[in-house]
Design an enzyme around this catalytic site. Structure first.
Site, PDB file in Angstrom:
ATOM      1  CD  GLU A 170      28.128  -6.090 -28.237  1.00  0.00           C
ATOM      2  OE1 GLU A 170      27.461  -7.032 -27.759  1.00  0.00           O
ATOM      3  OE2 GLU A 170      29.129  -5.620 -27.686  1.00  0.00           O
ATOM      4  CG  ASP A 211      30.021  -9.671 -27.474  1.00  0.00           C
ATOM      5  OD1 ASP A 211      29.626 -10.373 -28.424  1.00  0.00           O
ATOM      6  OD2 ASP A 211      30.939  -8.826 -27.565  1.00  0.00           O
ATOM      7  CG  ASP A 256      31.092  -8.855 -22.730  1.00  0.00           C
ATOM      8  OD1 ASP A 256      30.027  -8.235 -23.019  1.00  0.00           O
ATOM      9  OD2 ASP A 256      32.149  -8.702 -23.361  1.00  0.00           O
ATOM     10  CG  ASP A 294      31.751  -3.571 -22.610  1.00  0.00           C
ATOM     11  OD1 ASP A 294      31.476  -2.881 -21.607  1.00  0.00           O
ATOM     12  OD2 ASP A 294      32.853  -3.565 -23.195  1.00  0.00           O
TER      13      ASP A 294
END
Ligand code: 0RA
Length: 656
Positions: A439, A517, A519, A521
């Site tokens: 990403e 990541d 998290d 998102d």
């Protein structure tokens, strides 16, 4: 064969004890031959094997309720209110029929029913197999006013069947503890069992199946509330379709239900079109998911195509079309469940989930053609909605081909020109190599620097990935990120005739690792990429080539000591270890918000180095449930998505 003959046969087979024990020893020696594997799948298969017997009893009309309990020690109980496994003494055998069923391979519980045997697949190996692979098993039978019990260890009876009390009920309760000396994993997944029990309730309407989980800690040691669900369907497959399409916009108010029987083969089908673009077919033979399809599915496709085509031609609805309509066009946006019962099924294919019986093709084809034609004639409004959808699919496919050809002319899809963003590896043997889908460009940069360039390739993906659940095919092929994935992998987009099949011969990596990541998102992006693989390259997931990387959540430092943690429990544990007083005083704790916060060496050592990293391999345990979850996660409705993420994503909690 009559019940007596079968018991006789079983008894003859087990005439001397040594022979019987050898029978079950064979199961313990080669468990994979009987239950597929000794991993997650095999462990859960044990439950299915026991439940199958109760379902058979229900199908024979003697059982209405099945209760499954996951106990704290990961033992399982399956209780039904059927007639109870026969407990009578066998004269020649000098032991109870119950003992024969539980200790003789293939004696099964299915003597008498002329039922739909499931030999050939991995199902139907019998409850004796479960017994052989259990450290301990207790069989409790309520019958003839009494309670009978026998216990076993590793498949061997601990004592003859005994009467322990009176009963005014009938039924069977099997409790077993899988042998952790055989199984690599021993923790049951509530979700896997739940998906299968829901599926069984839809496939066998009228039965009530309950599942409850008595465990109060999860695999990581967190406290969890006990769970339970009850599954019951009055309408069977149409209820199943309503569940699968819950998050899709439907074209017609009700699913179309088809049922019939020919040549001793009962056929039940429900189908529905939605405004989506994927084809969601789920087929079953004798309640077993036939993931690889087979003759029943081929018969369904043929019946559907020829009936819709004949109807549309007759009504002049295809007259304006300037190009050919193909089979795929008739199935875009289609959700269907096909369930057939076959007396002597032949299972073929790599995973033995492909029906081979030729006669079934014509049977399903005819039943579909007859019923669907009646439906179309009686529902002209719905018929028009469906035909319009087919025309739309054909038009979009035509547009997609043009887009693809334009792209191909530019040479973007030929392997001669790999994507500019790809940092390839030097090794050219796909068995050795890995492609990281990363990403963002900055994390991509760290990954490029940190990697081992001999076998690790990096493809950074910028921005949001297209949600293929809501996009037509040609939009997918226009997306730069998706084209880059195709070209980096070296697989070609199918030809016109066979647009869905993937050519894996030229696949350039046997590990495709999604790295995002840790998290909310990041997990959303992972899900988008996974959805793409699930809908466009399911073969890759089936081969076990798709993985998710697990970057750490925290770095804890004390002086020169640095420790990484992947969960909050690990964090608490390490804080305890490093501090003298149990508090985090004097410790420096860094919460990683994104991959970009790690330098290349850290990213390598925690997340990419095969010696240290943990990769989560993606597998699909239940096709119907995967279909439901992806349609829910990627659909328009936010409510169920939020609920699912709250219940399932640890990531979501960490940042909240
Ligand atoms: C053989 C014969 C009969 C019932 C069963 C097996 C049976 C097996 C299982 C396994 C789990 N639950 C079960 N319930 C029944 C029929 C016996 C009769 O005639 O009463």
């Amino acid at each position: 064969m009559t019940e007596e003959e079968k018991i006789q046969q079983a008894a003859d087979y087990g005439a001397n004890n040594i022979q019987v024990l050898e029978g079950l020893e064979a199961v313990r020696k080669r468990p994979a031959m009987y239950i597929g594997d000794v991993n997650v799948r095999g462990l859960h298969h044990l439950v299915y094997e026991v439940v199958d017997n109760s379902i058979d009893e229900a199908m024979a009309g003697f059982c209405s309720k099945i209760d499954i309990v996951i106990h704290k020690d990961n033992s399982i109980s399956v209780t039904d209110n059927g007639r109870g496994i026969p407990t009578g003494m066998h004269e020649k055998e000098h032991r109870s029929a119950l003992e024969v069923v539980l200790t003789v391979l293939h004696a099964g519980g299915k003597f008498d029913k002329g039922s739909y045997k499931v030999s050939g697949g991995l199902h139907g190996v019998g409850v004796s197999c479960v017994n052989a692979l259990s450290k301990h098993l207790t069989a409790e039978v309520h019958r003839e006013g009494k309670v009978f019990v026998q216990e076993y260890a590793y498949g061997k009876p601990l004592y003859p069947v005994k009467v322990v009390g009176d009963s005014d009920k009938t039924g069977t309760k099997i409790t077993f503890l899988p042998d952790d000396g055989i199984f690599i994993v021993s923790v049951y997944s509530y979700d896997i069992l739940s998906a299968r029990m829901r599926e069984l309730a839809y496939l066998n309407k009228g039965i009530t199946i309950s599942l409850s989980d008595e465990r109060d800690t999860d695999a990581e040691g967190n406290h969890v509330e006990p769970k339970s669900e009850v599954f019951h369907s009055e309408n069977g497959l149409t209820d199943f379709i309503n569940y699968l399409d819950e998050n899709r916009e439907k074209l017609t108010p009700e699913p179309i239900a088809i049922s019939g029987e020919r040549g001793n083969v009962p056929v039940e089908i429900a189908l529905e079109y939605s405004t989506t673009f994927s084809e969601n077919l789920h087929s079953y033979v004798n309640n077993i998911n036939t993931h690889e399809g087979g003759t029943h599915l081929a018969g369904f496709r043929r019946g559907l195509t020829r009936t819709l085509k004949a109807y549309a031609d007759k009504e002049g609805m295809f007259s304006k079309l300037k190009f050919e309509i193909n089979g795929d066009d008739f199935r875009e946006g289609l959700t269907a469940v096909i369930s057939v019962k076959v007396p002597e099924p032949q299972f073929e294919g790599q995973t033995k989930t492909k029906l081979g019986n030729n006669e079934v093709m014509g049977i399903v084809d005819q039943i579909v053609a007859e019923h669907l034609n009646n439906y179309l004639e009686e529902h002209p409004k719905e018929a028009k909605m469906i035909v319009d959808k087919v025309v739309l699919a054909a038009t979009a496919r035509h547009a997609a081909r043009k887009a693809r050809e334009a792209v191909q002319r530019k040479g973007v899809l030929s392997s001669a020109s790999l994507p500019g963003k790809l940092a390839d590896c030097s090794d050219r043997h796909p068995e050795n190599t890995e492609l990281y889908l990363v990403e963002g460009d900055s994390a991509g940069g760290s990954a490029k620097q940190g990697r081992d360039r001999t076998f690790q390739a990096i493809l950074p993906l910028r921005g949001k990935i297209l949600n293929v659940e809501k996009a037509m095919q040609h939009r997918a092929f226009e997306s730069e990120a998706i084209r880059n994935i195709y070209t980096a992998l070296g697989v070609t987009i199918g030809t016109e005739e066979d647009s869905k099949a993937l050519n894996l011969e030229k696949l350039r990596y046997h590990k495709v690792i999604i790295m995002t990541d840790a998290d909310v998102d990041g997990s959303h992006i992972s899900t988008l990429i996974l959805t793409f693989f699930y809908r466009y390259m399911p073969e890759l997931i089936e081969k076990g080539y798709v993985y998710i990387a697990t970057p750490p959540l925290y770095l804890i430092k004390k002086g020169s000591v640095a420790r990484y943690c992947w969960t909050d429990e690990e964090r608490a544990q390490i804080v305890k270890e490093l501090s003298n007083d149990g508090t985090d005083k004097g410790l420096h704790i860094q919460r990683y918000k994104g991959l970009g916060e790690m330098n290349p060496e850290q990213l390598w050592s925690t997340t990419m180095d095969p010696k240290n990293r943990t990769l989560r391999q993606i597998s699909i345990e239940n096709g119907a449930e995967a279909d439901y979850i992806f349609s829910m996660l990627m659909g328009d409705d936010v409510g169920p998505r939020r609920q699912f993420i709250e219940e399932n994503a640890t990531y979501a909690n960490v940042d909240a």
